[in-house]
Design a protein around this motif. Structure first.
Motif, PDB file in Angstrom:
ATOM      1  N   ASP A 116       1.699 -46.304  28.552  1.00 47.26           N
ATOM      2  CA  ASP A 116       1.963 -45.354  27.723  1.00 47.26           C
ATOM      3  C   ASP A 116       1.437 -44.063  27.768  1.00 47.26           C
ATOM      4  N   HIS A 120      -2.225 -49.030  30.850  1.00 47.01           N
ATOM      5  CA  HIS A 120      -0.935 -50.039  31.454  1.00 47.01           C
ATOM      6  C   HIS A 120      -1.047 -50.723  31.172  1.00 47.01           C
ATOM      7  N   VAL A 123       7.544 -56.691  34.552  1.00 54.52           N
ATOM      8  CA  VAL A 123       7.178 -56.172  33.162  1.00 54.52           C
ATOM      9  C   VAL A 123       6.336 -54.703  33.169  1.00 54.52           C
ATOM     10  N   GLN A 160       4.406 -51.691  31.706  1.00 53.11           N
ATOM     11  CA  GLN A 160       4.749 -50.726  30.737  1.00 53.11           C
ATOM     12  C   GLN A 160       3.371 -49.490  31.147  1.00 53.11           C
TER      13      GLN A 160
END
Length: 70
Positions: A44, A58, A40, A42
């Motif tokens: 933001d 991140h 994963v 991510q």
């Protein structure tokens, strides 16, 4: 902005190495144990004040199966 260039710039280039290793380890564990893995990434993204610029933070997480779990 080129997404590949952006990822390559994170952590001075170290992040893309971490991402590649996570994918390699997860894929290998999936093949070895016949169970799914997960990687994963991510991102933001937030606006900087009232500007037309953004900040990006991140996070990378991965889970891999083992012979006894997952």
């Amino acid at each position: 902005m080129d997404p590949l260039e952006f990822l390559g710039d994170l952590e001075g280039g170290a992040f893309v190495v971490k991402l590649a290793k996570a994918i390699k380890v997860a894929a290998s564990a999936t093949v070895n144990y016949g169970k799914p893995s997960q990687v994963v990434l991510q991102l933001d993204i937030g606006q900087i004040a009232n500007s037309r610029q953004v900040s990006v933070s991140h996070k990378l997480k991965f889970t891999e199966p083992t012979s006894t779990a997952r």
